[in-house]
Write a protein that holds these residues in place. Structure first.
Motif, PDB file in Angstrom:
ATOM      1  N   VAL A  42      28.472   9.886   4.014  1.00 43.00           N
ATOM      2  CA  VAL A  42      27.022   9.863   4.199  1.00 43.00           C
ATOM      3  C   VAL A  42      26.647  10.238   5.630  1.00 43.00           C
ATOM      4  O   VAL A  42      25.858  11.170   5.870  1.00 43.00           O
ATOM      5  CB  VAL A  42      26.444   8.472   3.853  1.00 43.00           C
ATOM      6  N   PHE A  43      27.205   9.529   6.614  1.00 41.29           N
ATOM      7  CA  PHE A  43      26.782   9.740   7.995  1.00 41.29           C
ATOM      8  C   PHE A  43      27.297  11.048   8.586  1.00 41.29           C
ATOM      9  O   PHE A  43      26.643  11.655   9.441  1.00 41.29           O
ATOM     10  CB  PHE A  43      27.182   8.551   8.870  1.00 41.29           C
ATOM     11  N   TYR A  64      25.465  14.097  10.543  1.00 39.01           N
ATOM     12  CA  TYR A  64      26.007  14.560  11.823  1.00 39.01           C
ATOM     13  C   TYR A  64      26.289  16.069  11.782  1.00 39.01           C
ATOM     14  O   TYR A  64      25.981  16.812  12.720  1.00 39.01           O
ATOM     15  CB  TYR A  64      27.299  13.796  12.131  1.00 39.01           C
ATOM     16  N   THR A  65      26.883  16.524  10.680  1.00 39.65           N
ATOM     17  CA  THR A  65      27.163  17.943  10.532  1.00 39.65           C
ATOM     18  C   THR A  65      25.871  18.752  10.525  1.00 39.65           C
ATOM     19  O   THR A  65      25.808  19.866  11.064  1.00 39.65           O
ATOM     20  CB  THR A  65      27.955  18.208   9.238  1.00 39.65           C
ATOM     21  N   SER A 107      32.920  22.916  17.623  1.00 42.90           N
ATOM     22  CA  SER A 107      34.008  21.963  17.849  1.00 42.90           C
ATOM     23  C   SER A 107      33.700  20.603  17.243  1.00 42.90           C
ATOM     24  O   SER A 107      34.613  19.840  16.920  1.00 42.90           O
ATOM     25  CB  SER A 107      34.278  21.811  19.351  1.00 42.90           C
ATOM     26  N   THR A 108      32.432  20.276  17.095  1.00 42.24           N
ATOM     27  CA  THR A 108      32.059  19.006  16.479  1.00 42.24           C
ATOM     28  C   THR A 108      31.968  19.131  14.976  1.00 42.24           C
ATOM     29  O   THR A 108      32.487  18.293  14.228  1.00 42.24           O
ATOM     30  CB  THR A 108      30.712  18.513  17.043  1.00 42.24           C
ATOM     31  N   MET A 130      18.779  15.790  18.849  1.00 47.18           N
ATOM     32  CA  MET A 130      19.026  14.438  19.361  1.00 47.18           C
ATOM     33  C   MET A 130      18.740  13.387  18.298  1.00 47.18           C
ATOM     34  O   MET A 130      19.440  12.379  18.194  1.00 47.18           O
ATOM     35  CB  MET A 130      18.164  14.180  20.599  1.00 47.18           C
ATOM     36  N   GLY A 131      17.698  13.618  17.490  1.00 47.34           N
ATOM     37  CA  GLY A 131      17.349  12.652  16.457  1.00 47.34           C
ATOM     38  C   GLY A 131      18.435  12.529  15.401  1.00 47.34           C
ATOM     39  O   GLY A 131      18.814  11.420  15.006  1.00 47.34           O
ATOM     40  N   LEU A 132      18.957  13.666  14.937  1.00 49.41           N
ATOM     41  CA  LEU A 132      20.014  13.654  13.922  1.00 49.41           C
ATOM     42  C   LEU A 132      21.291  13.021  14.465  1.00 49.41           C
ATOM     43  O   LEU A 132      21.942  12.206  13.791  1.00 49.41           O
ATOM     44  CB  LEU A 132      20.297  15.088  13.445  1.00 49.41           C
ATOM     45  N   VAL A 133      21.659  13.392  15.692  1.00 54.80           N
ATOM     46  CA  VAL A 133      22.864  12.822  16.307  1.00 54.80           C
ATOM     47  C   VAL A 133      22.701  11.320  16.505  1.00 54.80           C
ATOM     48  O   VAL A 133      23.623  10.535  16.243  1.00 54.80           O
ATOM     49  CB  VAL A 133      23.164  13.505  17.657  1.00 54.80           C
ATOM     50  N   SER A 134      21.525  10.905  16.951  1.00 56.80           N
ATOM     51  CA  SER A 134      21.257   9.489  17.201  1.00 56.80           C
ATOM     52  C   SER A 134      21.449   8.653  15.944  1.00 56.80           C
ATOM     53  O   SER A 134      22.064   7.583  15.975  1.00 56.80           O
ATOM     54  CB  SER A 134      19.833   9.322  17.738  1.00 56.80           C
TER      55      SER A 134
END
Length: 521
Positions: free
Chosen positions: A136-137, A141-142, A360-361, A418-422
């Motif tokens: 899910v997370f 993140y992707t 890379s992420t 930033m919102g998605l990563v957060s």
């Protein structure tokens, strides 16, 4: 498309071809699941360190964080401080013990399988729950990485402003290109391809992130002071803009904001795509070398990322707003390297540093998701006697499915990196962070405590960030407190309380726990 765009595109194409070739070469060395998902536990110090940090510092390092600092000043840099502290603690406290423990606990290939083996969960409950949380997370993140790649392409190859029809069209094309290239080399080469490309990408990122702010600062301050340059671009009080305790608008940085930003460091203890690097290092001696490399890298990269935002505020000719601030690094490179074909191509190489951060992420997240689905969900719940060939196929299908879902999440050009990563960072940090720490360092930790804490952490983040409970607002909107602070704290408390109320772990578990400190592998 202009001549300048074609030159930059040539640099991008060359870079992406190299990544795909690496994936093809590495695919020949994958003989089993351990090779595909952990590279045979044979990572050297440089590859482990650079891969861990490159997969950690996604597109937000060169887009999201500089954009936040560009708008609000040094007061936004507390996130960088928190991440530095978290990186140091993770490498010096968690890395070596996690590596040894995962080997002793049934040679665990994934974080969920480590939890299962650590707590002797014969029903695979914790394995299934944790693998589901990963799926899910990591999808969210992707999506943040795909969105970064799409914004990079749209900013470079669209002549329109953000939100215009042409910009949106190029954004979608960039999204497709980023997703396909990442999928291809991850699909073919597995962990070895991901880590090898991460090493190259990490080096590219550090060169780009160091060179650009130094050059921009030198040009900016050639005949004026930095403060004067900021004032000339509309910063009314330059001293406050450079103050850690003052926001860009002159208001004090709140205690809640500082706590929330520092709390980003807690997320490291629960990041599967970083933790799996520790598991794959070939020896404890290599871990010791990797620590130093990783810490130096993160100090340099986070400092330079913040400097990009600060310097660009005075350097850029065209000022950016909320909608365009995340393109600050791109705009700075474009302004620095302009005029002739050679300079533009060099600028294209530096722009590949942003592409490197993104790829890379995303590749690491896709691979960890694949391992969770194939090793933990498929073999753990659906077909326990599945062959390595069939489980590997399921893992590759999972990579494709997650990539497709992430693609659709990232389709909105206005989505915040930033919102998605957060959101994803808080989810992993809260769900896995306390479990990892207690599993490694507290003998009394139990299976029921771990499952309860994991569920508490994940649900807290979802409730805090997405459900409007206070006058139509979410708890985050009402308090401005990062959900990771609450989720991590509650998960830790629940894990400890439930463990103490549960039956003590068996002698087999406690003996294995005690044996870790005496094992050299």
């Amino acid at each position: 498309m202009t001549t300048n765009n074609i030159i930059v595109l040539c640099a991008f194409i060359a870079y992406m071809i190299i990544m795909i070739v690496i994936g093809f070469v590495c695919s020949k060395g994958n003989k089993n699941n351990e090779d595909y998902f952990l590279g045979g536990r044979n990572l050297g110090s440089w590859t482990a360190a650079m891969s861990a940090q490159a997969s950690d510092m996604s597109g937000w390092l060169l887009m999201g964080l500089p954009g936040a600092v560009y708008l609000a000043g040094t007061g936004e840099a507390w996130i960088a401080v928190g991440l530095l502290i978290g990186t140091i603690l993770n490498w010096y406290i968690v890395s070596a013990r996690l590596r040894k423990y995962t080997i002793v606990a049934g040679n665990s290939l994934t974080i969920p399988s480590f939890f299962k083996n650590r707590y002797r969960d014969h029903k695979n409950i914790i394995k299934i729950v944790s693998a589901s949380i990963i799926a899910v997370f990591f999808t969210v993140y992707t999506a943040s990485a795909f969105s970064s790649g799409a914004k990079l392409f749209a900013t470079l190859f669209s002549d329109s402003a953000s939100g215009d029809e042409n910009y949106n069209r190029v954004y979608v094309i960039g999204l497709i290109v980023a997703a396909v290239v990442i999928l291809v080399y991850t699909f073919m080469g597995g962990f070895k391809a991901v880590c090898t490309t991460d090493l190259i990408q990490g080096l590219m990122m550090i060169v780009a992130i160091l060179t650009v702010p130094v050059l921009a600062y030198a040009i900016l301050t050639f005949d004026t002071s930095f403060s004067s340059a900021l004032a000339a671009k509309g910063v009314e009080q330059p001293a406050q803009f450079l103050n850690f305790f003052v926001n860009g608008d002159g208001t004090p940085v709140s205690t809640v904001s500082i706590i929330s930003n520092l709390a980003w460091g807690l997320g490291y203890f629960g990041m599967p795509h970083i933790l799996v690097r520790f598991m794959a290092v070939k020896s404890n001696e290599e871990i010791k070398k990797s620590r130093k490399i990783a810490v130096v890298w993160v100090i340099i990269s986070l400092t330079a990322s913040c400097l990009i935002g600060l310097i660009a505020r005075g350097y850029l000719t065209a000022q950016l707003d909320d909608a365009t601030s995340e393109s600050v690094f791109i705009r700075t490179i474009q302004q620095l390297f302009s005029g002739n074909g050679v300079l533009i191509f060099i600028g294209g190489i530096f722009l590949c540093g942003i592409l490197a951060a993104i790829m890379s992420t995303a590749d690491s997240q896709l691979l960890v998701t694949a391992s969770a689905v194939s090793e933990d969900l498929y073999k753990g719940a659906v077909k326990k006697n599945a062959s390595e060939k069939s489980s590997l196929l399921v893992g590759k299908i999972a990579v494709a499915v997650v990539a497709v879902i992430a693609f659709f999440i990232a389709l909105n050009p206005k989505s915040s990196i930033m919102g998605l990563v957060s959101d994803a960072w808080a989810g992993f940090g809260s769900a896995f962070g306390p479990v990892v720490l207690l599993a490694l360092f507290w003998k009394r930790s139990t299976l029921s405590g771990a499952i309860s804490g994991m569920a508490t952490g994940a649900l807290t983040v979802i409730v805090w960030d997405y459900i409007p409970l206070v006058n139509g607002q979410t708890l985050y909107a009402a308090t401005n407190l990062y959900s990771l602070v609450v989720g991590f704290g509650l998960a830790l408390i629940v894990n400890v309380v439930v463990s103490l109320l549960s039956k003590k772990p068996s002698k087999e578990i406690t003996d294995e726990f005690d044996s870790i400190k005496n094992i050299e592998v």
